[in-house]
Motif scaffolding. Structure first.
Motif, short mmCIF file in Angstrom:
data_model
loop_
_atom_site.label_atom_id
_atom_site.label_comp_id
_atom_site.label_asym_id
_atom_site.label_seq_id
_atom_site.Cartn_x
_atom_site.Cartn_y
_atom_site.Cartn_z
N ARG A 80 0.85 -1.20 0.00
CA ARG A 80 0.00 0.00 0.00
C ARG A 80 0.88 1.24 0.00
N ASP A 81 0.27 2.38 -0.39
CA ASP A 81 1.00 3.65 -0.35
C ASP A 81 1.02 4.20 1.07
N TRP A 82 2.12 4.84 1.42
CA TRP A 82 2.17 5.60 2.67
C TRP A 82 2.47 7.05 2.33
N HIS A 83 1.51 7.93 2.56
CA HIS A 83 1.69 9.34 2.23
C HIS A 83 2.66 9.98 3.21
N SER A 84 3.66 10.64 2.68
CA SER A 84 4.75 11.13 3.52
C SER A 84 5.15 12.54 3.15
N PRO A 85 4.23 13.51 3.36
CA PRO A 85 4.57 14.88 3.01
C PRO A 85 5.63 15.46 3.94
N SER A 86 6.24 16.56 3.51
CA SER A 86 7.22 17.27 4.32
C SER A 86 6.61 17.64 5.68
N GLY A 87 7.40 17.47 6.74
CA GLY A 87 6.92 17.81 8.08
C GLY A 87 6.73 16.58 8.95
N PRO A 109 -4.67 10.68 3.25
CA PRO A 109 -5.89 10.03 2.72
C PRO A 109 -6.99 9.95 3.78
N ASP A 110 -8.13 10.44 3.40
CA ASP A 110 -9.29 10.56 4.28
C ASP A 110 -9.75 9.24 4.87
N GLU A 111 -9.73 8.20 4.02
CA GLU A 111 -10.33 6.92 4.43
C GLU A 111 -9.56 6.29 5.58
N ALA A 112 -8.32 6.74 5.79
CA ALA A 112 -7.52 6.15 6.87
C ALA A 112 -7.81 6.82 8.21
N ASN A 113 -8.65 7.87 8.21
CA ASN A 113 -8.90 8.58 9.46
C ASN A 113 -7.60 9.07 10.09
N PRO A 114 -6.81 9.82 9.33
CA PRO A 114 -5.49 10.18 9.84
C PRO A 114 -5.53 11.31 10.87
N THR A 115 -4.53 11.33 11.72
CA THR A 115 -4.30 12.50 12.56
C THR A 115 -2.79 12.74 12.62
N SER A 116 -2.39 13.80 13.30
CA SER A 116 -0.96 14.11 13.39
C SER A 116 -0.66 14.66 14.78
N LEU A 117 0.62 14.66 15.14
CA LEU A 117 1.00 15.23 16.44
C LEU A 117 0.61 16.70 16.51
N THR A 127 -14.19 7.06 17.39
CA THR A 127 -13.28 6.76 16.27
C THR A 127 -11.83 6.79 16.73
N GLU A 128 -11.03 5.99 16.02
CA GLU A 128 -9.60 5.93 16.30
C GLU A 128 -8.89 6.47 15.08
N ARG A 129 -8.06 7.46 15.28
CA ARG A 129 -7.37 8.08 14.15
C ARG A 129 -5.92 7.64 14.11
N ILE A 141 9.39 3.42 10.36
CA ILE A 141 8.42 4.08 11.23
C ILE A 141 8.02 5.40 10.57
N GLY A 142 6.74 5.58 10.33
CA GLY A 142 6.25 6.81 9.74
C GLY A 142 5.32 7.50 10.73
N VAL A 143 5.71 8.70 11.17
CA VAL A 143 4.90 9.43 12.14
C VAL A 143 4.39 10.72 11.50
N ASN A 144 3.08 10.90 11.51
CA ASN A 144 2.50 12.16 11.06
C ASN A 144 2.80 13.19 12.14
N ALA A 145 3.92 13.85 12.03
CA ALA A 145 4.37 14.78 13.07
C ALA A 145 3.74 16.14 12.82
N ASN A 146 4.44 16.99 12.06
CA ASN A 146 3.90 18.32 11.76
C ASN A 146 3.29 18.31 10.37
N VAL A 147 2.18 17.60 10.26
CA VAL A 147 1.52 17.37 8.98
C VAL A 147 0.05 17.72 9.17
N ASP A 148 -0.55 18.33 8.16
CA ASP A 148 -1.99 18.61 8.22
C ASP A 148 -2.74 17.34 7.79
N PRO A 149 -3.58 16.78 8.67
CA PRO A 149 -4.31 15.56 8.32
C PRO A 149 -5.12 15.70 7.03
#
Ligand code: BTX
Length: 249
Positions: free
Chosen positions: A53-60, A151-159, A114-116, A139-147
């Motif tokens: 699967r893809d893992w979205h990994s934007p800057s931040g 991808p919406d369907e993953a219910n993402p969140t970030s630090l 819900t669990e994000r 290890i991929g951590v959504n740190a300083n990333v805008d959810p």
């Protein structure tokens, strides 16, 4: 070009502003005979999850892979995935984010019902049954990333979204790696630590394995990472699969 990220780790650190995938880079380094490296990137252009699967990994974000050569049989390697989940959960909690672990490797933040998803972990390895040659824990951590950029369907969140302000990525990464290095050298301690942060235990779950679906109450975890499920027809032990937490009836 690799520059020193300034982390105090028993490993060398290779930093990239942008790279297709830190796991792919760490695998290449493993193929060259290297060990004890952390590959770290600000952005990945071809980040990978499980099952390709893809893992979205934007800057931040904090996108990293740890390459090491533990003296363990291949079958023990899943414990390093659990160790990574515990390490990142502790680092997130120190940053003020109440994360928990969904079996086997999802680190989530609860919002009501819900669990994000905050983190993704992908462990890859090569070797013989009785001894791995190398392990790469990604290890991929959504740190300083805008959810909203994930991808919406993953219910993402970030630090940053959870805290309402950015996290110090250097400090966060330092704590994450310190915890990971301590745990990977003491695999016996990993399960107890994992139980402490697990959100899956005590829940009704449905686990899809490559060969079957198991539904029941998740009651425990077993070395090196299998989930013990009480089903209507008895106890089942599943070592890998996609786990869904079911709502209580
Ligand atoms: P996974 O298979 O459990 O999750 C992948 C799924 O998660 C995707 O199908 C998508 O729905 C969702 N998703 C994609 N990107 C994000 C994101 N940023 N946040 C939340 N949800 C997302 C998990 O796989 C394993 C991911 C490992 C990523 C690390 S980053 C460093 C290293 N390099 C690399 O290429 N992979 C690892």
């Amino acid at each position: 070009s690799a520059v020193e990220y300034g982390l105090d780790a028993p490993f060398s650190v290779e930093y990239h502003d942008s790279i297709p995938s830190t796991n792919a880079r760490a695998r290449d380094l493993a193929g060259e005979g290297t060990s004890n490296v952390v590959v770290l990137a600000d952005e990945q252009t071809g980040g990978r999850g499980r099952l390709d699967r893809d893992w979205h990994s934007p800057s931040g974000g904090v996108w990293l892979s740890v390459l090491f050569r533990p003296d363990v049989p291949m079958a023990h390697a899943p414990v390093f995935t659990l160790a990574a989940a515990v390490a990142v959960t502790r680092a997130a909690r120190e940053a003020g984010v109440e994360a928990g672990i969904k079996w086997p490797n999802d680190v989530l933040v609860r919002h009501g019902d819900t669990e994000r998803k905050l983190v993704g972990i992908l462990t890859e390895m090569e070797g013989e049954a009785d001894r791995v040659s190398w392990v790469v824990v990604g290890i991929g951590v959504n740190a300083n990333v805008d959810p909203a950029d994930l991808p919406d369907e993953a219910n993402p969140t970030s630090l940053s979204a959870e805290r309402g302000e950015p996290v110090d990525r250097r400090l966060f990464t330092q704590r994450l790696l310190e915890e990971f290095h301590a745990l990977r050298q003491d695999p016996e301690s990993v399960l107890d630590a994992w139980r402490e942060y697990a959100t899956t235990l005590g829940k009704q779950v449905r686990v899809e394995t490559p060969s079957r679906t198991v539904e029941g109450e998740a009651v425990d975890i077993q070395f090196p990472g299998a989930l013990v499920i009480e089903t209507e027809s008895g106890t089942e032990i599943v070592s890998a699969g996609d786990c869904e937490h079911l709502r209580p009836l």
